[in-house]
Design a protein around this motif. Structure first.
Motif, PDB file in Angstrom:
ATOM      1  N   ASP A 523       0.840  -1.200   0.000  1.00  0.00           N
ATOM      2  CA  ASP A 523       0.000   0.000   0.000  1.00  0.00           C
ATOM      3  C   ASP A 523       0.873   1.247   0.000  1.00  0.00           C
ATOM      4  OD1 ASP A 523      -2.572   1.576   0.762  1.00  0.00           O
ATOM      5  OD2 ASP A 523      -1.130   2.079   2.338  1.00  0.00           O
ATOM      6  N   ALA A 524       0.550   2.205  -0.859  1.00  0.00           N
ATOM      7  CA  ALA A 524       1.406   3.380  -1.060  1.00  0.00           C
ATOM      8  C   ALA A 524       1.678   4.136   0.231  1.00  0.00           C
ATOM      9  CB  ALA A 524       0.762   4.306  -2.086  1.00  0.00           C
ATOM     10  N   PHE A 525       0.644   4.382   1.034  1.00  0.00           N
ATOM     11  CA  PHE A 525       0.811   5.188   2.252  1.00  0.00           C
ATOM     12  C   PHE A 525       1.682   4.462   3.268  1.00  0.00           C
ATOM     13  CE2 PHE A 525      -3.550   6.014   0.586  1.00  0.00           C
ATOM     14  CZ  PHE A 525      -3.258   7.229  -0.005  1.00  0.00           C
ATOM     15  N   ALA A 526       1.400   3.169   3.456  1.00  0.00           N
ATOM     16  CA  ALA A 526       2.174   2.377   4.415  1.00  0.00           C
ATOM     17  C   ALA A 526       3.629   2.251   3.973  1.00  0.00           C
ATOM     18  CB  ALA A 526       1.550   0.992   4.576  1.00  0.00           C
ATOM     19  N   ILE A 636      -1.382  10.696   9.945  1.00  0.00           N
ATOM     20  CA  ILE A 636      -2.049  11.297   8.785  1.00  0.00           C
ATOM     21  C   ILE A 636      -2.032  12.832   8.812  1.00  0.00           C
ATOM     22  CG2 ILE A 636      -4.361  11.654   7.775  1.00  0.00           C
ATOM     23  CD1 ILE A 636      -4.763   8.625   7.926  1.00  0.00           C
ATOM     24  N   PRO A 637      -2.260  13.491   9.963  1.00  0.00           N
ATOM     25  CA  PRO A 637      -2.246  14.962   9.963  1.00  0.00           C
ATOM     26  C   PRO A 637      -0.920  15.575   9.512  1.00  0.00           C
ATOM     27  CG  PRO A 637      -3.231  14.127  11.988  1.00  0.00           C
ATOM     28  CD  PRO A 637      -2.637  12.945  11.288  1.00  0.00           C
ATOM     29  N   LEU A 646       1.682  11.873  -4.115  1.00  0.00           N
ATOM     30  CA  LEU A 646       1.025  10.673  -4.633  1.00  0.00           C
ATOM     31  C   LEU A 646      -0.216  11.016  -5.448  1.00  0.00           C
ATOM     32  CD1 LEU A 646       1.230   8.344  -1.490  1.00  0.00           C
ATOM     33  CD2 LEU A 646       2.408   7.974  -3.669  1.00  0.00           C
ATOM     34  N   GLY A 647      -0.761  12.193  -5.211  1.00  0.00           N
ATOM     35  CA  GLY A 647      -1.988  12.593  -5.904  1.00  0.00           C
ATOM     36  C   GLY A 647      -3.234  11.951  -5.339  1.00  0.00           C
ATOM     37  N   LYS A 648      -3.159  11.475  -4.080  1.00  0.00           N
ATOM     38  CA  LYS A 648      -4.324  10.876  -3.436  1.00  0.00           C
ATOM     39  C   LYS A 648      -4.147  10.882  -1.930  1.00  0.00           C
ATOM     40  CE  LYS A 648      -2.598   6.101  -3.868  1.00  0.00           C
ATOM     41  NZ  LYS A 648      -2.916   4.728  -4.310  1.00  0.00           N
ATOM     42  N   LYS A 649      -5.259  10.749  -1.230  1.00  0.00           N
ATOM     43  CA  LYS A 649      -5.259  10.676   0.229  1.00  0.00           C
ATOM     44  C   LYS A 649      -5.812   9.323   0.659  1.00  0.00           C
ATOM     45  CE  LYS A 649      -5.707  15.634   1.075  1.00  0.00           C
ATOM     46  NZ  LYS A 649      -6.419  16.688   1.840  1.00  0.00           N
ATOM     47  N   PRO A 650      -5.570   8.932   1.913  1.00  0.00           N
ATOM     48  CA  PRO A 650      -6.053   7.614   2.363  1.00  0.00           C
ATOM     49  C   PRO A 650      -7.535   7.388   2.126  1.00  0.00           C
ATOM     50  CG  PRO A 650      -4.533   8.505   3.960  1.00  0.00           C
ATOM     51  CD  PRO A 650      -4.739   9.573   2.935  1.00  0.00           C
ATOM     52  N   GLU A 651      -8.342   8.434   2.303  1.00  0.00           N
ATOM     53  CA  GLU A 651      -9.788   8.239   2.133  1.00  0.00           C
ATOM     54  C   GLU A 651     -10.169   8.018   0.674  1.00  0.00           C
ATOM     55  OE1 GLU A 651      -9.167  12.774   2.870  1.00  0.00           O
ATOM     56  OE2 GLU A 651      -8.412  10.860   3.645  1.00  0.00           O
TER      57      GLU A 651
END
Length: 653
Positions: A523-526, A636-637, A646-651
């Motif tokens: 997963d990109a964020f992780a 996240i904050p 990344l051009g995206k957020k977790p939600e």
């Protein structure tokens, strides 16, 4: 006006003692140029301020410079002169010492230290300073100039000066070693290795040449060759601490952990107060799965040198160690101290980040991770745009037509696990290395070395992949199999886990068409956050900024999509989260792709005994666990720059 012209004007004003004009010109530039270009003008401004008898103001300018470039050797030297002008000899000596750490070519700093150590009767330090002064004074001016340029980060200028000198002084030992060191800093490892090998052969009685050669071999992971060079010296009767340390490192590299441990213990038996040796011993214990002994060794390193940042980071990097309140307080005190070395501060900030994260103090954890990354990134010369262009060039050069005919060495032996660091590749390697027909090795540098080897041709790499003849492809494939043989234990297949090889899949498939490739995806964020909070031993420069790691991940995904298009069905993507949710299903899927029968040992991978040298070594010695899956969520904050890149957020996912 060109910035070089402005710099020249400022220098001319200083030489003419027109310090006010020099300060004004420098100040104009500081206020107008991008952040990465401010350092030169801050330095010149400080020089002008000191020479105008305003040393106190100069130190404030230097504080700005050293905050921006914490490894600026000349900045520390100038700070030393300021402290002399302010009659602060101890502070001056500390600054000159820092100057020589970041730029050992600064003769005047060494001379100032020589004088200080003589006055303070520090005989051991005086000896070192005097030896360095003699070494620099006997160097020809072009070589000392090239060395200075190298340490100040002007690598291409340094290379040019060095090559010009070698044209007039062929096979000059010092020049060859210096050019090799410049090559290493430019990551031209193949050229550097050739230079040092030649130098060691030409000057067998020059220990520094042989030491430089074996050090590079160890750095490149060419442990069998390094061991051969070291043992040759041993047979010739050479015996000293440096050689023994190199021997231990080489033994650990070829998997002879017990012999390596024994060698380190023998070195420590002569003198216990050797924190660096304790650290190295801890690393061998850790890779061999002897965690308690590793932790004890790291504690010993910190005991003998309480500000030793790498000792604390190594404890944190086990991923399972919990810091006590008193140890956290010790780390915090050390990181705040003015005389703590930059490398120690970087390591301490990352260790503190892990300690605070484990205790649930998210704000303090991120502050420490952020500061550690800032300091580290300011010591690097990363241009993410250049990295992105390199990946785009792979897509341009490696079209489907490049693979329309099967060429190269047909050996089916290699299994490449590629991807980003911290994406779960060590887990996949441990699973597959638990199979009776697969050897686990390490992150091998050989593909990167072959890419470097063919980079100097008329057509630049990777565009020259198309011009390689069938015979050249076969020879390069054979070279890879030959070079990697020493890391294998006799199984028909082996794993090369160098993550950065994803960039070179085109090269791999040209020279080893039957090689299997597994893309370890997370997963990109992780993945990005895990990389951001990891201090890597070497390389992975893109991880020290949320923006750059996000941009790198995005470009990696784009390149992998390209490889799937031009090499359909030849690459297996394994999603880390799928492995966590369905271990057996993913194990069977990988073994099917590799055309290997199912073995239950792959399910019990955590029981497999083997040396593991990556940060995840202790994690993969445990059964599957989910705790690392969403570690980024409390942060996240603070991660907006990553989300933008990344051009995206977790939600959104």
């Amino acid at each position: 006006m060109h910035q070089n012209d402005i710099s020249l004007q400022i220098k001319q004003a200083i030489q003419a003692s027109d310090f006010d004009r020099a300060i004004d010109l420098a100040e104009e530039q500081v206020n107008s140029v991008p952040t990465e270009k401010k350092a030169e003008y801050l330095y010149l401004k400080a020089v002008a301020q000191r020479l105008s008898k305003n040393a106190q103001m100069a130190t404030k300018t230097l504080d700005q410079l050293l905050e921006l470039k914490p490894d600026h050797g000349r900045g520390y030297q100038e700070q030393g002169y300021c402290f002399i002008a302010m009659s602060l000899p101890d502070k001056a000596a500390a600054s000159f010492y820092q100057a020589t750490r970041f730029n050992p070519a600064l003769l005047t700093s060494w001379q100032q230290l020589q004088q200080y150590y003589a006055q303070s009767n520090n005989t051991a330090a005086l000896k070192i300073a005097s030896e360095q002064c003699r070494f620099l004074q006997q160097l020809d001016r072009p070589l000392s100039g090239a060395m200075d340029l190298m340490y100040e980060g002007q690598l291409h200028k340094a290379e040019q000066v060095c090559r010009q000198y070698l044209q007039k002084n062929k096979h000059h030992c010092e020049a060859m070693m210096l050019l090799a060191e410049i090559g290493i800093r430019l990551k031209a490892y193949h050229d550097a290795e050739f230079l040092l090998e030649s130098c060691a052969e030409l000057y067998p009685d020059e220990p520094r040449a042989v030491q430089a050669y074996q050090s590079l071999l160890l750095k490149l992971g060419k442990f069998p060759k390094a061991l051969e060079v070291i043992q040759k010296q041993k047979r010739a009767g050479a015996s000293d601490r440096k050689l023994d340390l190199a021997l231990a490192s080489a033994l650990a590299g070829v998997g002879e952990s017990e012999q390596a441990i024994s060698t380190y213990q023998q070195i420590l038996s002569d003198k216990q107060d050797q924190p660096g040796v304790w650290l190295a011993l801890g690393h061998v214990y850790k890779s061999a799965g002897q965690l308690e002994k590793a932790i004890d060794a790291y504690h010993q390193a910190a005991r003998f040198r309480p500000e030793f940042g790498d000792a604390y980071w190594s404890l944190a990097n086990t991923k399972t160690y919990t810091f006590s309140e008193s140890t956290i307080a010790t780390m915090y005190d050390n990181v705040q101290r003015e005389n703590t070395h930059l490398e120690d501060r970087i390591h301490l900030y990352f260790a503190l980040g892990k300690a605070y994260e484990d205790s649930g103090n998210t704000a303090s954890a991120f502050a420490c991770y952020s500061k550690g990354n800032q300091l580290k990134s300011r010591t690097l010369d990363l241009d993410i745009r250049r990295v992105e262009r390199a990946m785009v060039s792979q897509q341009e050069a490696c079209t489907a037509s490049l693979f329309s005919e099967t060429v190269g060495h047909m050996a089916p032996d290699p299994i490449f696990i590629v991807g980003l660091p911290r994406a779960g590749s060590t887990l996949l390697e441990q699973i597959l290395a638990s199979h009776s027909q697969v050897d686990g090795t390490m992150e091998l540098h050989d593909i990167l070395g072959i890419a470097s080897r063919i980079s100097g041709q008329k057509t630049s790499y990777p565009y020259n992949l198309e011009t390689l003849t069938d015979e050249q492809c076969r020879q390069l494939g054979e070279l890879y199999i030959r070079q990697t043989k020493a890391y294998r234990k006799g199984a028909p297949y082996f794993i090369d886990k160098m993550p950065n090889n994803f960039i070179h899949i085109g090269l791999i498939k040209r020279i080893l068409p039957n090689a299997k490739i597994i893309d370890a995806r997370r997963d990109a964020f992780a993945c990005c956050f895990s990389g951001f909070k990891q201090l890597f031993a070497d390389g992975q420069e893109f991880t020290y900024s949320l923006e750059t790691i996000g941009r790198y991940y995005k470009r990696y995904v784009s390149l992998m999509e390209h490889w799937h298009q031009v090499l359909p069905g030849q690459i297996l993507t394994v999603q880390h989260e799928d492995v966590l949710d369905d271990l057996e299903g993913q194990v069977r899927r990988m073994l099917d792709y590799l055309e290997l029968p199912f073995e239950s040992g792959c399910m019990n991978y955590h029981k497999t005994k083997r040396a593991i040298k990556t940060p995840s070594s202790e994690q993969v010695r445990q059964p599957i666990f989910q705790t690392g899956r969403h570690q980024y969520k409390p942060f996240i904050p603070y991660l907006e720059p990553l989300f933008e890149a990344l051009g995206k957020k977790p939600e959104d996912s």
